[in-house]
Motif scaffolding. Structure first.
Motif, PDB file in Angstrom:
ATOM      1  N   MET A  15       0.742  -0.925  -0.034  1.00 50.90           N
ATOM      2  CA  MET A  15       0.099   0.072   0.003  1.00 50.90           C
ATOM      3  C   MET A  15       0.969   1.263  -0.016  1.00 50.90           C
ATOM      4  O   MET A  15       0.646   2.272  -0.889  1.00 50.90           O
ATOM      5  CB  MET A  15      -1.031   0.130   1.076  1.00 50.90           C
ATOM      6  CG  MET A  15      -2.025   0.965   1.080  1.00 50.90           C
ATOM      7  SD  MET A  15      -3.085   1.171   2.607  1.00 50.90           S
ATOM      8  CE  MET A  15      -3.641  -0.426   2.826  1.00 50.90           C
ATOM      9  N   ALA A  16       1.915   1.209   0.624  1.00 48.88           N
ATOM     10  CA  ALA A  16       2.925   2.540   0.901  1.00 48.88           C
ATOM     11  C   ALA A  16       3.623   2.491  -0.555  1.00 48.88           C
ATOM     12  O   ALA A  16       3.701   3.565  -0.903  1.00 48.88           O
ATOM     13  CB  ALA A  16       3.925   2.370   1.711  1.00 48.88           C
ATOM     14  N   VAL A  17       3.897   1.586  -1.203  1.00 53.27           N
ATOM     15  CA  VAL A  17       4.295   1.554  -2.619  1.00 53.27           C
ATOM     16  C   VAL A  17       3.516   2.041  -3.485  1.00 53.27           C
ATOM     17  O   VAL A  17       3.680   3.081  -4.376  1.00 53.27           O
ATOM     18  CB  VAL A  17       4.997   0.247  -3.075  1.00 53.27           C
ATOM     19  CG1 VAL A  17       5.299   0.324  -4.678  1.00 53.27           C
ATOM     20  CG2 VAL A  17       6.121  -0.234  -2.146  1.00 53.27           C
ATOM     21  N   ALA A  18       2.202   1.633  -3.407  1.00 55.21           N
ATOM     22  CA  ALA A  18       1.044   2.139  -4.389  1.00 55.21           C
ATOM     23  C   ALA A  18       0.955   3.711  -4.114  1.00 55.21           C
ATOM     24  O   ALA A  18       0.819   4.620  -5.190  1.00 55.21           O
ATOM     25  CB  ALA A  18      -0.231   1.576  -3.963  1.00 55.21           C
ATOM     26  N   VAL A  19       0.750   4.323  -2.929  1.00 57.21           N
ATOM     27  CA  VAL A  19       0.659   5.671  -2.437  1.00 57.21           C
ATOM     28  C   VAL A  19       2.013   6.305  -2.982  1.00 57.21           C
ATOM     29  O   VAL A  19       1.553   7.537  -3.783  1.00 57.21           O
ATOM     30  CB  VAL A  19       0.458   5.808  -1.111  1.00 57.21           C
ATOM     31  CG1 VAL A  19       0.571   7.265  -0.800  1.00 57.21           C
ATOM     32  CG2 VAL A  19      -0.740   5.283  -0.597  1.00 57.21           C
ATOM     33  N   GLY A  23       1.739   9.347  -6.030  1.00 59.56           N
ATOM     34  CA  GLY A  23       2.311  10.563  -5.734  1.00 59.56           C
ATOM     35  C   GLY A  23       3.292  11.115  -6.550  1.00 59.56           C
ATOM     36  O   GLY A  23       3.280  12.154  -7.368  1.00 59.56           O
ATOM     37  N   PHE A  24       4.121   9.857  -6.977  1.00 61.75           N
ATOM     38  CA  PHE A  24       5.149  10.301  -8.071  1.00 61.75           C
ATOM     39  C   PHE A  24       4.712  10.709  -9.492  1.00 61.75           C
ATOM     40  O   PHE A  24       5.119  11.559 -10.149  1.00 61.75           O
ATOM     41  CB  PHE A  24       6.084   9.134  -8.263  1.00 61.75           C
ATOM     42  CG  PHE A  24       7.238   9.357  -9.114  1.00 61.75           C
ATOM     43  CD1 PHE A  24       8.385  10.034  -9.030  1.00 61.75           C
ATOM     44  CD2 PHE A  24       7.154   8.681 -10.548  1.00 61.75           C
ATOM     45  CE1 PHE A  24       9.148  10.562 -10.118  1.00 61.75           C
ATOM     46  CE2 PHE A  24       8.165   8.961 -11.546  1.00 61.75           C
ATOM     47  CZ  PHE A  24       9.153   9.699 -11.294  1.00 61.75           C
ATOM     48  N   GLY A  25       3.574   9.772  -9.888  1.00 63.02           N
ATOM     49  CA  GLY A  25       2.919  10.031 -11.293  1.00 63.02           C
ATOM     50  C   GLY A  25       2.187  11.496 -11.054  1.00 63.02           C
ATOM     51  O   GLY A  25       2.051  12.262 -12.108  1.00 63.02           O
ATOM     52  N   TYR A  26       1.584  11.814  -9.938  1.00 65.75           N
ATOM     53  CA  TYR A  26       0.724  13.158  -9.719  1.00 65.75           C
ATOM     54  C   TYR A  26       1.907  14.201  -9.806  1.00 65.75           C
ATOM     55  O   TYR A  26       1.799  15.336 -10.653  1.00 65.75           O
ATOM     56  CB  TYR A  26       0.124  13.220  -8.511  1.00 65.75           C
ATOM     57  CG  TYR A  26      -0.809  14.332  -8.522  1.00 65.75           C
ATOM     58  CD1 TYR A  26      -1.886  14.485  -8.951  1.00 65.75           C
ATOM     59  CD2 TYR A  26      -0.500  15.460  -7.521  1.00 65.75           C
ATOM     60  CE1 TYR A  26      -2.879  15.517  -8.679  1.00 65.75           C
ATOM     61  CE2 TYR A  26      -1.103  16.606  -7.490  1.00 65.75           C
ATOM     62  CZ  TYR A  26      -2.494  16.653  -7.998  1.00 65.75           C
ATOM     63  OH  TYR A  26      -3.294  17.683  -7.817  1.00 65.75           O
TER      64      TYR A  26
END
Length: 167
Positions: A15-19, A23-26
């Protein structure tokens, strides 16, 4: 540590990796814009088209070798502004003692200039009947595109006068 705790720990990490990936994509768009600005790519888009650009429009005329006529552009060079209207005049002179049926065939150089200039009125639309020894002034009216490529400084509109075969 039992299996349930291990699964919970893996799930939290995923879940932390997905968040972090979200965030990186954003943040990627502003980062990319900053990167392009640093290396100078942001200016490339601004010069593709220019709404207030001008185009040097040159008019050329040719007459078929077997045609006893002359054709001359009275306005051989005109500055055309983006979104403007251009009017150019030509003089046709029949130097024979006979009535001639002729047609003007237009061509653009470079070819992509044809997409930037729209003929509103043109003597090339219809065949012309020129009386013996007649001298006639004809016009072409062009609408210039709202956006002109910055690298296109000049264009040529050429007319070739051809004899129309009699049925």
């Amino acid at each position: 540590m039992d299996l349930a705790q291990k699964n919970q720990r893996v799930a939290l990490r995923l879940m932390a990796v997905a968040v972090l990936m979200f965030g990186f994509g954003y943040a990627l768009s502003p980062l990319y814009s900053a990167f392009c600005k640093v290396i100078g790519l942001d200016r490339a888009q601004a010069v593709i088209t220019q709404p207030g650009a001008a185009l040097r429009l040159e008019f050329d005329s040719n007459v078929a070798a077997d045609l006893p006529m002359t054709m001359q552009a009275l306005d051989p060079v005109v500055m055309a502004k983006a979104g403007g209207v251009v009017k150019a005049r030509f003089v046709l002179q029949n130097e024979s003692d006979q009535v001639l049926q002729v047609r003007a065939v237009p061509s653009f150089a470079p070819v992509r200039a044809a997409g930037l200039l729209q003929k509103l009125e043109c003597f090339c639309f219809d065949q012309l009947q020129i009386a013996a020894k007649e001298r006639r002034e004809v016009t072409v009216v062009l609408l210039v595109a709202d956006q002109l490529p910055a690298e296109m400084g000049a264009a040529t509109l050429s007319y070739s006068l051809q004899k129309v075969a009699q049925p």
